[in-house]
Design a protein around this motif. Structure first.
Motif, short mmCIF file in Angstrom:
data_model
loop_
_atom_site.label_atom_id
_atom_site.label_comp_id
_atom_site.label_asym_id
_atom_site.label_seq_id
_atom_site.Cartn_x
_atom_site.Cartn_y
_atom_site.Cartn_z
N LEU A 88 42.28 42.62 40.78
CA LEU A 88 43.19 43.92 40.04
C LEU A 88 41.96 44.42 38.56
O LEU A 88 42.04 42.99 38.11
CB LEU A 88 44.65 43.87 39.13
CG LEU A 88 45.63 44.75 40.29
CD1 LEU A 88 47.36 44.49 39.62
CD2 LEU A 88 45.72 46.05 40.90
N ASN A 89 41.41 44.93 38.20
CA ASN A 89 40.44 45.38 36.92
C ASN A 89 41.52 45.62 36.05
O ASN A 89 42.37 45.65 36.11
CB ASN A 89 39.88 45.26 37.31
CG ASN A 89 38.43 45.46 38.22
OD1 ASN A 89 38.24 44.75 37.92
ND2 ASN A 89 38.31 45.64 39.50
N SER A 115 43.56 39.76 32.21
CA SER A 115 41.85 39.22 32.31
C SER A 115 41.06 40.42 32.74
O SER A 115 41.54 41.38 32.96
CB SER A 115 41.64 38.46 32.76
OG SER A 115 41.94 38.24 34.21
N SER A 116 39.23 40.39 32.42
CA SER A 116 39.06 41.24 33.36
C SER A 116 39.14 41.59 34.68
O SER A 116 38.74 42.54 34.70
CB SER A 116 37.28 40.78 32.41
OG SER A 116 36.98 39.92 33.46
N LYS A 117 39.00 40.68 35.20
CA LYS A 117 40.18 40.77 36.33
C LYS A 117 40.40 39.80 37.27
O LYS A 117 40.43 38.40 36.86
CB LYS A 117 38.96 40.98 37.44
CG LYS A 117 39.14 41.10 38.88
CD LYS A 117 37.89 40.53 39.84
CE LYS A 117 36.81 42.01 39.90
NZ LYS A 117 35.60 42.39 41.00
N GLY A 165 41.92 34.04 37.03
CA GLY A 165 42.42 35.23 35.92
C GLY A 165 44.08 35.24 35.30
O GLY A 165 44.57 34.93 35.67
N GLN A 166 44.90 36.13 34.60
CA GLN A 166 45.04 36.24 33.71
C GLN A 166 45.44 38.12 33.95
O GLN A 166 45.17 38.56 33.91
CB GLN A 166 45.45 35.61 32.45
CG GLN A 166 44.33 34.97 31.44
CD GLN A 166 44.33 34.95 30.52
OE1 GLN A 166 43.98 36.24 30.21
NE2 GLN A 166 43.96 33.42 29.65
N GLY A 212 46.40 32.33 36.93
CA GLY A 212 46.25 31.37 38.25
C GLY A 212 45.41 30.10 38.19
O GLY A 212 44.69 29.48 37.24
N PRO A 213 45.18 29.19 39.15
CA PRO A 213 46.57 29.07 40.07
C PRO A 213 47.65 29.13 39.65
O PRO A 213 48.46 28.11 39.42
CB PRO A 213 46.04 28.30 41.31
CG PRO A 213 45.17 27.88 40.51
CD PRO A 213 44.69 28.13 39.04
#
Length: 227
Positions: free
Chosen positions: A191-192, A171-173, A215-216, A151-152
């Motif tokens: 999403l976690n 990623s963690s989230k 995140g990823q 992201g983004p």
């Protein structure tokens, strides 16, 4: 075309080493158009040669590529980049970074999947290298397509109604995820990496859109009727 543009490909095709892809996967590769750069990661050269594709670069520690295949490639003006076997990165990762160095904007990786489990996890991890953030990165993984979103960004995916679409945070989230064309839509949701509620979504249209702000996010497209 100016000379400098010749080394700035828009789309790179990377053949990963390991098992030989299925005929269905190879047919999907043949359908890809407008490829500017072809890179083989070590024994991925065998797959490229099976498709009778010219390979621009073969890269790796050359522990699994056949010596005669390598000789044929170099005689056809393929540039070989050899790494030490005592390295701390995979051949695929080095191929991905080479594509970035050549200013590729779209990267498509070809793999049969399977093989050693650590190689499979390493394959997906390499797709999320931060140096690939500004690239569109996807993989033909047996019958599936994998998309690495950092992201983004937004990714449009051509589907058939009933195809399975899975979303998994890498990623963690992953935050502010929004989708369209899915049975269970997400709108600015998170999403976690331990959550599984992103799996087994269903395409309801022939075009699915997935966006993530932070995140990823790994997106897995499995065509209907495949296992």
């Amino acid at each position: 075309m100016p000379a400098e543009e010749a080394i700035m490909p828009n789309t790179s095709l990377i053949f990963s080493g390991g098992l030989t892809p299925s005929d269905a996967t190879l047919n999907n590769v043949r359908a890809i158009q407008n490829v500017d750069l072809v890179i083989a990661a070590d024994s991925g050269l065998h797959t490229a040669q099976k498709l009778e594709m010219h390979v621009d670069f073969v890269i790796g520690d050359f522990d699994s590529v056949d010596a005669s295949a390598l000789a044929r490639a170099t005689s056809a003006h393929t540039q070989a980049i050899r790494h030490s076997t005592d390295k701390d990165f995979t051949d695929l990762e080095s191929a991905l970074l080479l594509a970035v160095d050549k200013n590729s904007q779209n990267i498509i990786i070809v793999t049969a999947g399977g093989g050693r489990l650590d190689h499979q996890f390493g394959f997906v991890a390499a797709m999320f290298n931060p140096k690939l953030r500004d690239c569109k990165v996807e993989a033909l993984w047996h019958d599936n397509r994998l998309f690495a979103l950092q992201g983004p960004t937004t990714r449009e995916i051509t589907t058939q109604v009933g195809d399975t679409i899975g979303l998994q945070s890498f990623s963690s989230k992953s935050e502010k995820i929004s989708t369209s064309g899915l049975q269970w839509q997400l709108t600015n949701e998170s999403l976690n990496n331990f959550e599984t509620r992103g799996v087994s979504n269903i395409a309801t249209k022939e075009q699915v859109s997935v966006s993530v702000e932070l995140g990823q996010l790994l997106v897995i497209h499995q065509p209907k009727g495949t296992k």
